[in-house]
Design an enzyme around this catalytic site. Structure first.
Site, PDB file in Angstrom:
ATOM      1  CD  GLU A  43      -5.059   1.305   2.125  1.00 16.72           C
ATOM      2  OE1 GLU A  43      -4.498   2.003   2.984  1.00 16.72           O
ATOM      3  OE2 GLU A  43      -6.128   1.633   1.557  1.00 16.72           O
ATOM      4  CB  CYS A  52      -7.354   7.546   5.519  1.00 15.21           C
ATOM      5  SG  CYS A  52      -7.660   7.625   7.306  1.00 15.21           S
ATOM      6  CG  HIS A  62      -7.321   2.527   5.346  1.00 13.87           C
ATOM      7  ND1 HIS A  62      -6.150   3.146   4.963  1.00 13.87           N
ATOM      8  CD2 HIS A  62      -7.711   3.128   6.505  1.00 13.87           C
ATOM      9  CE1 HIS A  62      -5.826   4.073   5.852  1.00 13.87           C
ATOM     10  NE2 HIS A  62      -6.755   4.086   6.797  1.00 13.87           N
TER      11      HIS A  62
END
Length: 519
Positions: A177, A81, A175
């Site tokens: 994660e 990001c 993202h």
């Protein structure tokens, strides 16, 4: 020595999740603020670097910058990001305010590259591999730096991921994660194992032996004092230190009168009798309640309980001969929240009860054997050390105990009523197989009375609220949708078995907007 990934934090709410995901791949990593010194990065000697997301825009005057050494070390770099945008801007690309912002799910079409090799959610109607990802950005890269190619795109974001495979530099606008990106863990696994060539050398059985060796080397023949609370962190820390140095560890267990039903007895049985740990038991319930008289503000209650604990603990610790070390159950999230890494601009997000304070007043050196572990790793370590499953996987309990689960002033009568209600709630959750399906569950005492009917008589008694949530990271949480039959059984037992309570309510608030604890 483990090979390690360095994560530089640019302020994203998800940054901690990156570290957790990397650890889950059996690779050691550490999280540090973006403005660490070049010398720190060089001495850390990472085999790969991840740049987190963040709220800033690269084209503002005070935009956080990636330390130049990151691009000069010759190790793989992954920007996520804002991390991708900062990488692009600093390496000769351009970033702009996106006309179409993306917040939530998005579909990306990917191009062949090492990062996405063999990874896809499906093949689209045009025969191209597609990924379902989680986006959260208002800016986008609109010109790639020299040497980079686009490896993922959609209509709103033509450069949704980029790569310079010669230097092993990668950037993703989404993202990986978060669990919403379905292949996110696989992407991070690819980066650390296939691109950074990390081994699978981070595991708890090996960590136990390493930690024991480190504790013995640091402590020598000195005595170590530890404040035992019965929580998971202090319990695992006590078991680990005791495994390393035996009777050199002295635990001080202060019963503040705000514990759960039979908790003090269980703690003493586990540590003093079963594990043969030297535990000094202090019954200070009356003392704490006396200090809490008339206090209704939650923060003042926390401060009062904390101050009283420090005073009692200090008095006992000073009686222990040859005590040179204070052990604490500090874990890695505590360190992150308190900006524990010593960098020039690392601002304190919030102070934590396990970081700082006591060592200065006691003139003891600090021993924090769990400092580099996440909660799930602490639990795994506890099992490896032989602690009971019920203790290792018990739900979180606040430091001030029932003091912040009784709204307003804390009174002895209230603690007794709440203890019983909470015990019934937890017992029924266990019996129904719901305890381990919930992340945290507890009862809250409301110091208000409501009218009821008990037999032929009017009653006017107290109210108890039940709270149960499900969450992966405690940053957000959803109220647990317990079966009505279970809630009914819990309510009936509390009202019938506890004199003084005639109404039970169930909290169906999520986080946000509510917090998990009521105070």
């Amino acid at each position: 020595m483990h090979s390690a990934i360095l994560i530089l934090d640019f302020g994203s709410q998800y940054t901690r999740l990156i570290a957790r995901r990397i650890r889950e791949t059996n690779v050691y990593c550490e999280l540090h603020p973006f403005d660490v010194s070049p010398q720190f990065i060089r001495e850390f000697a990472p085999i790969g670097i991840i740049l987190s997301g963040g709220p800033a825009s690269t084209f503002t005057e005070d935009a956080p910058r990636v330390p130049q050494i990151v691009f000069e070390l010759g190790v793989p770099v992954l920007g996520i990001c804002y991390g991708m945008q900062a990488m692009a801007a600093q390496l000769g690309g351009e970033v702009e305010d996106a006309q179409t912002r993306e917040f939530g799910y998005a579909e990306l079409l990917t191009a062949p590259c090492k990062l996405f090799h063999g990874i896809q959610d499906r093949i689209n109607s045009d025969g191209k591999p597609a990924l379902d990802v989680w986006m959260s950005h208002g800016d986008r890269v609109n010109k790639l730096p020299p040497g980079f190619t686009a490896i993922a795109s959609n209509a709103a974001t033509p450069f949704a991921a980029m790569a310079d495979e010669t230097r092993n530099f990668y950037g993703v606008q989404f993202h990986p994660e978060v669990t919403h990106t379905r292949q996110g863990k696989a992407i991070l696994d690819h980066f650390v194992h296939d691109i950074c060539s990390a081994g699978y050398d981070w595991n708890m059985p090996d960590y136990v032996e390493e930690a024991i060796g480190r504790i013995r080397a640091r402590v020598g023949n000195d005595k170590v004092v530890l404040g035992l609370s019965g929580g998971v962190d202090s319990s695992v820390a006590a078991a680990l230190i005791h495994r390393a140095i035996g009777d050199q560890l002295v635990c001080v267990f202060v019963d503040n009168g705000l514990l759960r039903l039979n908790e003090a007895k269980q703690i003493m049985e586990t540590f003093s009798r079963n594990l043969a740990v030297n535990v000094i038991y202090i019954d200070a319930g009356r003392q704490f309640l006396e200090q809490l008289k008339g206090i209704t503000d939650p923060e003042q209650k926390r401060r009062t309980i904390g101050r009283e604990f420090v005073e009692i603990f200090q008095q006992e610790a000073e009686k222990i001969e040859n005590a040179k070390w204070l052990a604490q159950g500090t874990i890695y999230p505590d360190v992150i929240e308190s900006a524990g890494s010593h960098t020039k601009k690392a601002g304190v997000i919030k102070s934590h009860h396990n970081v700082g304070g006591l060592p200065e007043t006691l003139h003891l050196k600090l021993l924090e054997p769990l400092r580099e572990l996440f909660k799930d790793e602490v639990r795994e370590l506890g099992l490896a050390l032989g602690l009971p499953h019920d203790l290792v996987f018990r739900h979180p309990f606040p430091g001030p105990g029932l003091g912040v689960r009784i709204l307003g002033e804390v009174k002895y009568e209230y603690t007794e009523l709440l203890r019983q209600a909470d015990a019934i709630f937890i017992e029924e959750l266990r019996n129904a197989g719901w305890y381990e399906k919930t992340s945290q569950a507890f009862a809250v005492f409301l110091p208000i009375k409501s009218v009821g009917v008990m037999g032929d008589n009017r009653s006017y008694e107290y109210v108890v609220a039940l709270r149960a949530v499900q969450t992966e990271d405690f940053m957000t949480a959803h109220w647990a949708e317990l079966p009505y039959t279970l809630l009914s059984r819990i309510s009936n037992r509390i009202i019938n078995e506890i004199r003084g309570i005639n109404r039970v309510v169930y909290d169906i608030s999520g986080k946000p907007p509510a917090t998990i604890e009521w105070e």
